[in-house]
Design a protein around this motif. Structure first.
Motif, PDB file in Angstrom:
ATOM      1  N   VAL A 272       0.825  -1.227   0.000  1.00 23.45           N
ATOM      2  CA  VAL A 272       0.000   0.000   0.000  1.00 23.45           C
ATOM      3  C   VAL A 272       0.856   1.272   0.000  1.00 23.45           C
ATOM      4  CG1 VAL A 272      -2.086  -0.951   1.042  1.00 23.45           C
ATOM      5  CG2 VAL A 272      -0.282  -0.039   2.524  1.00 23.45           C
ATOM      6  N   LEU A 273       2.126   1.156   0.316  1.00 23.16           N
ATOM      7  CA  LEU A 273       2.994   2.336   0.279  1.00 23.16           C
ATOM      8  C   LEU A 273       3.751   2.453  -1.046  1.00 23.16           C
ATOM      9  CD1 LEU A 273       4.216   2.384   3.992  1.00 23.16           C
ATOM     10  CD2 LEU A 273       2.479   3.805   2.908  1.00 23.16           C
ATOM     11  N   THR A 274       3.188   1.833  -2.076  1.00 23.56           N
ATOM     12  CA  THR A 274       3.739   1.931  -3.430  1.00 23.56           C
ATOM     13  C   THR A 274       3.677   3.385  -3.924  1.00 23.56           C
ATOM     14  OG1 THR A 274       3.199  -0.329  -3.989  1.00 23.56           O
ATOM     15  CG2 THR A 274       3.191   1.222  -5.811  1.00 23.56           C
ATOM     16  N   HIS A 275       4.775   3.891  -4.405  1.00 18.55           N
ATOM     17  CA  HIS A 275       4.854   5.288  -4.849  1.00 18.55           C
ATOM     18  C   HIS A 275       3.787   5.609  -5.903  1.00 18.55           C
ATOM     19  CE1 HIS A 275       6.635   9.003  -6.439  1.00 18.55           C
ATOM     20  NE2 HIS A 275       7.296   9.072  -5.296  1.00 18.55           N
TER      21      HIS A 275
ATOM     22  N   ALA B   9       4.321  -0.220 -15.742  1.00 20.90           N
ATOM     23  CA  ALA B   9       5.563  -0.058 -14.962  1.00 20.90           C
ATOM     24  C   ALA B   9       5.316   1.090 -13.998  1.00 20.90           C
ATOM     25  CB  ALA B   9       6.729   0.266 -15.889  1.00 20.90           C
ATOM     26  N   PHE B  10       5.763   0.936 -12.766  1.00 24.11           N
ATOM     27  CA  PHE B  10       5.471   1.992 -11.782  1.00 24.11           C
ATOM     28  C   PHE B  10       6.554   2.030 -10.718  1.00 24.11           C
ATOM     29  CE2 PHE B  10       3.970  -1.097  -8.607  1.00 24.11           C
ATOM     30  CZ  PHE B  10       3.580  -2.154  -9.416  1.00 24.11           C
ATOM     31  N   TYR B  11       6.696   3.222 -10.138  1.00 24.49           N
ATOM     32  CA  TYR B  11       7.574   3.319  -8.986  1.00 24.49           C
ATOM     33  C   TYR B  11       6.899   2.589  -7.839  1.00 24.49           C
ATOM     34  CZ  TYR B  11      10.777   6.630 -11.180  1.00 24.49           C
ATOM     35  OH  TYR B  11      11.714   7.216 -11.990  1.00 24.49           O
ATOM     36  N   GLY B  12       7.629   1.641  -7.273  1.00 22.65           N
ATOM     37  CA  GLY B  12       7.042   0.725  -6.297  1.00 22.65           C
ATOM     38  C   GLY B  12       7.213   1.162  -4.856  1.00 22.65           C
ATOM     39  N   TYR B  13       7.296   0.184  -4.005  1.00 27.43           N
ATOM     40  CA  TYR B  13       7.379   0.398  -2.559  1.00 27.43           C
ATOM     41  C   TYR B  13       8.767   0.904  -2.187  1.00 27.43           C
ATOM     42  CZ  TYR B  13       7.860  -1.108   2.325  1.00 27.43           C
ATOM     43  OH  TYR B  13       8.112  -1.163   3.659  1.00 27.43           O
ATOM     44  N   GLY B  14       8.783   2.113  -1.665  1.00 24.77           N
ATOM     45  CA  GLY B  14      10.044   2.717  -1.246  1.00 24.77           C
ATOM     46  C   GLY B  14       9.710   3.870  -0.335  1.00 24.77           C
ATOM     47  N   PRO B  15      10.685   4.700  -0.011  1.00 21.32           N
ATOM     48  CA  PRO B  15      10.394   5.831   0.871  1.00 21.32           C
ATOM     49  C   PRO B  15       9.442   6.806   0.164  1.00 21.32           C
ATOM     50  CG  PRO B  15      12.638   5.945   0.010  1.00 21.32           C
ATOM     51  CD  PRO B  15      12.080   4.645  -0.455  1.00 21.32           C
TER      52      PRO B  15
END
Ligand SMILES: Cc1ncc(COP(=O)(O)O)c(C=O)c1O
Length: 312
Positions: A30-33, A106-112
Protein backbone atom coordinates in the motif's frame (compact mmCIF):
# COMPACT_ATOMS: atom_id res chain seq x y z
CA UNK A 1 -9.11 -10.20 -1.41
CA UNK A 2 -12.45 -9.10 -2.83
CA UNK A 3 -14.22 -11.24 -5.41
CA UNK A 4 -12.56 -11.43 -8.79
CA UNK A 5 -14.23 -9.21 -11.43
CA UNK A 6 -15.95 -11.17 -14.19
CA UNK A 7 -13.56 -9.59 -16.70
CA UNK A 8 -10.63 -11.60 -15.32
CA UNK A 9 -12.45 -14.90 -14.90
CA UNK A 10 -10.28 -17.75 -16.08
CA UNK A 11 -7.02 -15.76 -16.02
CA UNK A 12 -4.43 -17.90 -14.21
CA UNK A 13 -1.14 -16.07 -14.55
CA UNK A 14 0.34 -12.59 -14.44
CA UNK A 15 3.93 -11.70 -15.24
CA UNK A 16 5.41 -9.57 -12.49
CA UNK A 17 8.97 -8.33 -12.03
CA UNK A 18 10.47 -11.08 -14.13
CA UNK A 19 8.35 -14.01 -12.94
CA UNK A 20 5.12 -15.70 -13.89
CA UNK A 21 2.96 -15.63 -10.75
CA UNK A 22 -0.52 -16.86 -9.91
CA UNK A 23 -3.22 -14.25 -10.55
CA UNK A 24 -3.95 -13.94 -6.81
CA UNK A 25 -0.28 -13.43 -5.97
CA UNK A 26 0.26 -10.38 -8.21
CA UNK A 27 0.18 -7.95 -5.27
CA UNK A 28 1.90 -4.75 -4.27
CA UNK A 29 2.39 -2.82 -1.02
CA UNK A 30 0.00 0.00 0.00
CA UNK A 31 2.99 2.34 0.28
CA UNK A 32 3.74 1.93 -3.43
CA UNK A 33 4.85 5.29 -4.85
CA UNK A 34 2.70 4.95 -7.96
CA UNK A 35 -0.42 4.40 -5.87
CA UNK A 36 0.07 7.70 -4.02
CA UNK A 37 1.39 9.90 -6.83
CA UNK A 38 0.31 8.23 -10.07
CA UNK A 39 3.89 7.59 -11.12
CA UNK A 40 3.27 4.72 -13.48
CA UNK A 41 3.21 4.25 -17.23
CA UNK A 42 1.19 1.71 -19.12
CA UNK A 43 0.07 0.40 -22.46
CA UNK A 44 -3.14 -1.00 -23.83
CA UNK A 45 -2.62 -3.41 -26.70
CA UNK A 46 -4.74 -5.98 -28.50
CA UNK A 47 -3.89 -9.42 -29.78
CA UNK A 48 -6.16 -10.49 -32.64
CA UNK A 49 -7.12 -13.94 -33.86
CA UNK A 50 -5.96 -13.44 -37.45
CA UNK A 51 -6.05 -15.89 -40.35
CA UNK A 52 -2.33 -16.41 -39.67
CA UNK A 53 -2.93 -17.19 -35.98
CA UNK A 54 -2.93 -14.96 -32.90
CA UNK A 55 -0.92 -11.78 -33.49
CA UNK A 56 -0.28 -8.64 -31.46
CA UNK A 57 -1.33 -5.50 -33.30
CA UNK A 58 1.45 -2.89 -33.70
CA UNK A 59 3.39 -4.38 -30.80
CA UNK A 60 6.68 -2.66 -31.60
CA UNK A 61 4.98 0.76 -31.62
CA UNK A 62 3.27 0.05 -28.30
CA UNK A 63 6.53 -1.12 -26.75
CA UNK A 64 8.29 1.98 -27.99
CA UNK A 65 5.61 4.25 -26.51
CA UNK A 66 5.85 2.33 -23.21
CA UNK A 67 9.55 3.16 -22.88
CA UNK A 68 9.09 6.72 -24.16
CA UNK A 69 6.32 7.34 -21.61
CA UNK A 70 8.74 6.46 -18.81
CA UNK A 71 11.32 9.04 -19.91
CA UNK A 72 9.85 12.28 -18.48
CA UNK A 73 9.61 10.52 -15.10
CA UNK A 74 13.27 9.40 -15.13
CA UNK A 75 11.92 5.90 -14.90
CA UNK A 76 14.23 3.17 -16.08
CA UNK A 77 12.22 0.09 -16.89
CA UNK A 78 14.48 -2.67 -15.55
CA UNK A 79 13.78 -5.03 -18.47
CA UNK A 80 14.73 -4.85 -22.11
CA UNK A 81 11.90 -4.51 -24.64
CA UNK A 82 12.77 -8.03 -25.88
CA UNK A 83 12.22 -9.40 -22.36
CA UNK A 84 8.83 -7.67 -22.09
CA UNK A 85 7.96 -8.95 -25.54
CA UNK A 86 8.94 -12.56 -24.81
CA UNK A 87 7.11 -12.50 -21.46
CA UNK A 88 3.95 -11.21 -23.15
CA UNK A 89 3.99 -13.80 -25.90
CA UNK A 90 4.60 -16.55 -23.35
CA UNK A 91 1.75 -15.25 -21.19
CA UNK A 92 -0.70 -15.32 -24.10
CA UNK A 93 0.42 -18.86 -24.92
CA UNK A 94 0.07 -20.02 -21.31
CA UNK A 95 -3.42 -18.51 -21.11
CA UNK A 96 -4.24 -20.21 -24.43
CA UNK A 97 -5.85 -17.04 -25.78
CA UNK A 98 -6.43 -16.45 -29.49
CA UNK A 99 -7.37 -12.85 -28.94
CA UNK A 100 -6.98 -10.68 -25.88
CA UNK A 101 -6.21 -7.29 -24.39
CA UNK A 102 -2.66 -6.79 -23.09
CA UNK A 103 -1.87 -4.42 -20.23
CA UNK A 104 1.80 -3.81 -19.46
CA UNK A 105 2.38 -1.40 -16.55
CA UNK A 106 5.56 -0.06 -14.96
CA UNK A 107 5.47 1.99 -11.78
CA UNK A 108 7.57 3.32 -8.99
CA UNK A 109 7.04 0.73 -6.30
CA UNK A 110 7.38 0.40 -2.56
CA UNK A 111 10.04 2.72 -1.25
CA UNK A 112 10.39 5.83 0.87
CA UNK A 113 7.39 8.09 0.16
CA UNK A 114 8.03 11.64 -0.99
CA UNK A 115 7.52 13.25 -4.36
CA UNK A 116 10.94 12.37 -5.72
CA UNK A 117 10.58 8.75 -6.73
CA UNK A 118 14.31 8.21 -7.17
CA UNK A 119 14.64 5.76 -4.28
CA UNK A 120 11.68 3.61 -5.19
CA UNK A 121 12.27 0.49 -7.27
CA UNK A 122 10.57 0.31 -10.67
CA UNK A 123 8.14 -2.59 -10.81
CA UNK A 124 6.72 -4.04 -14.01
CA UNK A 125 3.71 -6.26 -14.60
CA UNK A 126 1.90 -7.64 -17.62
CA UNK A 127 -1.65 -8.97 -17.60
CA UNK A 128 -3.70 -10.39 -20.46
CA UNK A 129 -7.40 -11.15 -20.59
CA UNK A 130 -10.13 -11.65 -23.19
CA UNK A 131 -11.85 -8.36 -23.98
CA UNK A 132 -14.59 -7.62 -26.51
CA UNK A 133 -15.71 -4.27 -27.92
CA UNK A 134 -14.97 -1.53 -25.34
CA UNK A 135 -18.03 0.61 -26.06
CA UNK A 136 -20.16 -2.42 -26.99
CA UNK A 137 -20.80 -4.35 -30.23
CA UNK A 138 -23.82 -2.19 -30.99
CA UNK A 139 -21.67 0.94 -30.76
CA UNK A 140 -19.47 -0.31 -33.60
CA UNK A 141 -22.53 -0.53 -35.85
CA UNK A 142 -24.86 2.22 -34.66
CA UNK A 143 -22.43 4.72 -33.18
CA UNK A 144 -22.30 6.29 -29.74
CA UNK A 145 -23.92 9.34 -28.17
CA UNK A 146 -21.28 11.59 -26.68
CA UNK A 147 -21.12 14.86 -24.78
CA UNK A 148 -18.46 17.53 -24.64
CA UNK A 149 -17.02 17.36 -21.15
CA UNK A 150 -16.93 20.30 -18.78
CA UNK A 151 -13.46 19.04 -17.81
CA UNK A 152 -10.63 20.33 -19.98
CA UNK A 153 -7.65 18.20 -20.95
CA UNK A 154 -4.41 19.19 -19.22
CA UNK A 155 -1.93 20.91 -21.52
CA UNK A 156 1.34 19.16 -22.23
CA UNK A 157 3.04 22.01 -20.37
CA UNK A 158 1.31 20.58 -17.29
CA UNK A 159 1.57 16.83 -17.84
CA UNK A 160 3.18 15.38 -20.97
CA UNK A 161 0.14 14.30 -22.93
CA UNK A 162 2.14 12.12 -25.30
CA UNK A 163 3.14 9.91 -22.37
CA UNK A 164 0.70 7.27 -21.18
CA UNK A 165 1.05 7.99 -17.47
CA UNK A 166 -1.26 6.38 -14.92
CA UNK A 167 -1.72 9.58 -12.87
CA UNK A 168 -2.76 11.62 -15.89
CA UNK A 169 -5.79 9.38 -16.35
CA UNK A 170 -7.69 11.03 -13.49
CA UNK A 171 -8.69 13.56 -16.17
CA UNK A 172 -10.12 10.77 -18.32
CA UNK A 173 -11.88 9.27 -15.31
CA UNK A 174 -13.57 12.60 -14.51
CA UNK A 175 -14.69 13.08 -18.12
CA UNK A 176 -15.95 9.53 -18.35
CA UNK A 177 -17.85 9.70 -15.04
CA UNK A 178 -19.49 12.95 -16.08
CA UNK A 179 -20.54 11.64 -19.49
CA UNK A 180 -21.97 8.41 -18.10
CA UNK A 181 -23.63 10.24 -15.21
CA UNK A 182 -25.45 12.38 -17.75
CA UNK A 183 -26.56 9.39 -19.82
CA UNK A 184 -23.94 9.51 -22.62
CA UNK A 185 -21.69 6.66 -23.66
CA UNK A 186 -18.50 8.69 -23.87
CA UNK A 187 -17.05 12.20 -23.60
CA UNK A 188 -15.14 14.50 -25.91
CA UNK A 189 -12.58 16.55 -24.02
CA UNK A 190 -11.54 20.02 -25.15
CA UNK A 191 -8.01 21.29 -24.59
CA UNK A 192 -7.04 24.37 -22.58
CA UNK A 193 -7.64 26.57 -25.64
CA UNK A 194 -11.17 25.22 -25.94
CA UNK A 195 -10.54 23.25 -29.12
CA UNK A 196 -11.11 19.54 -29.48
CA UNK A 197 -8.45 17.30 -27.95
CA UNK A 198 -9.70 13.70 -27.83
CA UNK A 199 -11.91 11.24 -25.97
CA UNK A 200 -10.99 10.01 -22.48
CA UNK A 201 -9.38 6.94 -24.06
CA UNK A 202 -9.72 7.61 -27.78
CA UNK A 203 -8.55 9.91 -30.54
CA UNK A 204 -11.14 11.55 -32.75
CA UNK A 205 -11.61 11.91 -36.50
CA UNK A 206 -13.92 14.26 -38.34
CA UNK A 207 -15.10 13.82 -41.93
CA UNK A 208 -16.03 16.90 -43.97
CA UNK A 209 -16.57 17.02 -47.74
CA UNK A 210 -14.95 13.61 -48.13
CA UNK A 211 -11.72 14.55 -46.34
CA UNK A 212 -10.55 13.41 -42.91
CA UNK A 213 -9.33 15.59 -40.08
CA UNK A 214 -7.78 14.49 -36.79
CA UNK A 215 -6.43 16.68 -34.03
CA UNK A 216 -2.68 17.31 -34.16
CA UNK A 217 -0.14 16.27 -31.56
CA UNK A 218 0.10 19.81 -30.16
CA UNK A 219 -3.62 19.76 -29.25
CA UNK A 220 -2.91 17.83 -25.98
CA UNK A 221 -3.58 14.35 -27.28
CA UNK A 222 -2.04 10.95 -26.88
CA UNK A 223 -0.22 9.98 -30.08
CA UNK A 224 -2.60 7.10 -30.67
CA UNK A 225 -1.37 4.05 -32.51
CA UNK A 226 -4.84 3.31 -33.89
CA UNK A 227 -5.00 6.97 -34.98
CA UNK A 228 -1.80 6.52 -36.99
CA UNK A 229 -3.05 3.22 -38.40
CA UNK A 230 -6.30 4.84 -39.51
CA UNK A 231 -4.39 7.73 -41.12
CA UNK A 232 -2.41 5.14 -43.11
CA UNK A 233 -5.50 3.12 -44.03
CA UNK A 234 -7.42 6.23 -45.12
CA UNK A 235 -4.52 7.45 -47.25
CA UNK A 236 -4.16 4.00 -48.80
CA UNK A 237 -7.87 4.17 -49.63
CA UNK A 238 -7.20 7.44 -51.41
CA UNK A 239 -8.55 9.91 -48.86
CA UNK A 240 -6.91 13.21 -48.05
CA UNK A 241 -6.11 13.20 -44.33
CA UNK A 242 -5.29 16.28 -42.27
CA UNK A 243 -3.53 14.79 -39.25
CA UNK A 244 -2.48 18.09 -37.72
CA UNK A 245 -5.88 19.71 -37.46
CA UNK A 246 -7.25 22.16 -34.95
CA UNK A 247 -10.93 21.35 -34.59
CA UNK A 248 -13.27 23.80 -32.90
CA UNK A 249 -16.20 22.68 -30.80
CA UNK A 250 -18.63 24.06 -33.35
CA UNK A 251 -17.12 21.97 -36.12
CA UNK A 252 -18.10 18.84 -34.21
CA UNK A 253 -21.78 19.68 -34.56
CA UNK A 254 -21.61 20.37 -38.28
CA UNK A 255 -19.35 17.44 -39.22
CA UNK A 256 -20.53 15.03 -41.90
CA UNK A 257 -19.18 12.17 -39.79
CA UNK A 258 -17.22 11.69 -36.58
CA UNK A 259 -15.55 8.62 -35.17
CA UNK A 260 -13.29 7.57 -32.32
CA UNK A 261 -10.16 5.46 -32.68
CA UNK A 262 -8.26 3.58 -29.99
CA UNK A 263 -6.99 0.18 -29.00
CA UNK A 264 -10.04 -0.33 -26.81
CA UNK A 265 -12.63 1.50 -28.96
CA UNK A 266 -11.09 0.35 -32.30
CA UNK A 267 -13.07 2.41 -34.87
CA UNK A 268 -16.32 3.54 -33.24
CA UNK A 269 -18.74 5.91 -35.01
CA UNK A 270 -20.13 8.89 -33.10
CA UNK A 271 -23.79 9.45 -33.91
CA UNK A 272 -24.50 12.48 -31.76
CA UNK A 273 -22.67 15.18 -29.82
CA UNK A 274 -24.54 17.02 -27.07
CA UNK A 275 -27.78 15.61 -28.55
CA UNK A 276 -27.01 17.04 -32.00
CA UNK A 277 -27.28 14.33 -34.62
CA UNK A 278 -24.10 13.92 -36.66
CA UNK A 279 -24.78 13.32 -40.36
CA UNK A 280 -27.67 10.89 -40.63
CA UNK A 281 -27.32 9.92 -36.95
CA UNK A 282 -25.71 6.59 -37.66
CA UNK A 283 -22.43 5.22 -39.03
CA UNK A 284 -21.50 7.31 -42.08
CA UNK A 285 -20.15 5.90 -45.37
CA UNK A 286 -16.53 7.04 -44.90
CA UNK A 287 -16.45 5.71 -41.33
CA UNK A 288 -17.95 2.47 -42.61
CA UNK A 289 -15.31 2.03 -45.30
CA UNK A 290 -12.45 2.74 -42.90
CA UNK A 291 -13.89 0.57 -40.14
CA UNK A 292 -14.53 -2.32 -42.55
CA UNK A 293 -11.00 -2.07 -43.96
CA UNK A 294 -9.56 -1.90 -40.43
CA UNK A 295 -11.38 -5.06 -39.31
CA UNK A 296 -10.58 -6.84 -42.61
CA UNK A 297 -6.88 -6.15 -42.03
CA UNK A 298 -7.17 -7.54 -38.48
CA UNK A 299 -9.00 -10.65 -39.72
CA UNK A 300 -6.64 -11.53 -42.50
CA UNK A 301 -3.59 -9.23 -42.67
CA UNK A 302 -2.73 -8.41 -46.30
CA UNK A 303 0.94 -8.39 -47.26
CA UNK A 304 1.04 -4.59 -47.28
CA UNK A 305 0.16 -4.47 -43.57
CA UNK A 306 2.04 -7.57 -42.42
CA UNK A 307 4.54 -5.60 -40.37
CA UNK A 308 1.69 -4.37 -38.16
CA UNK A 309 1.44 -7.84 -36.66
CA UNK A 310 3.66 -9.67 -34.19
CA UNK A 311 2.87 -13.40 -34.21
CA UNK A 312 2.30 -15.11 -30.87
C1 LIG B 1 -6.22 9.49 -23.83
C2 LIG B 1 -6.12 8.53 -24.97
N1 LIG B 1 -6.14 8.99 -26.22
C3 LIG B 1 -6.04 8.17 -27.27
C4 LIG B 1 -5.94 6.80 -27.13
C5 LIG B 1 -5.83 5.91 -28.32
O1 LIG B 1 -4.51 5.42 -28.42
P1 LIG B 1 -4.20 4.02 -29.07
O2 LIG B 1 -4.81 4.01 -30.41
O3 LIG B 1 -2.72 3.96 -29.11
O4 LIG B 1 -4.79 2.98 -28.19
C6 LIG B 1 -5.92 6.27 -25.83
C7 LIG B 1 -5.80 4.83 -25.61
O5 LIG B 1 -4.74 4.33 -25.38
C8 LIG B 1 -5.99 7.15 -24.73
O6 LIG B 1 -5.98 6.67 -23.49
Amino acid sequence: MSERPEMYEGVDTIWMDGEFVDFEDAQTHVLTHGLHYGTGVFEGVRCYDTADGPAIFRWEEHLERFYQSAKPYDMEIPFEPEEISEATVELIRREELDSCYIRPVAFYGYGPLGLNPGNSPVQVAIAVWPWGAYLGEEALEEGVDVAVSSWRKHASSQIPTNAKTTGAYVNSVLASLEAKGNGYTEAIVLNKEGNVAEGPGENIFLVRDGELYTTGLAESILDGITRQSVVDIAEDLGYTVHDDATISRGELYTADELFFTGTAAEVTPIRSVDDNEIGAGTKGPVTDEIQTTFFDILDDPPAAYEDWFHPV
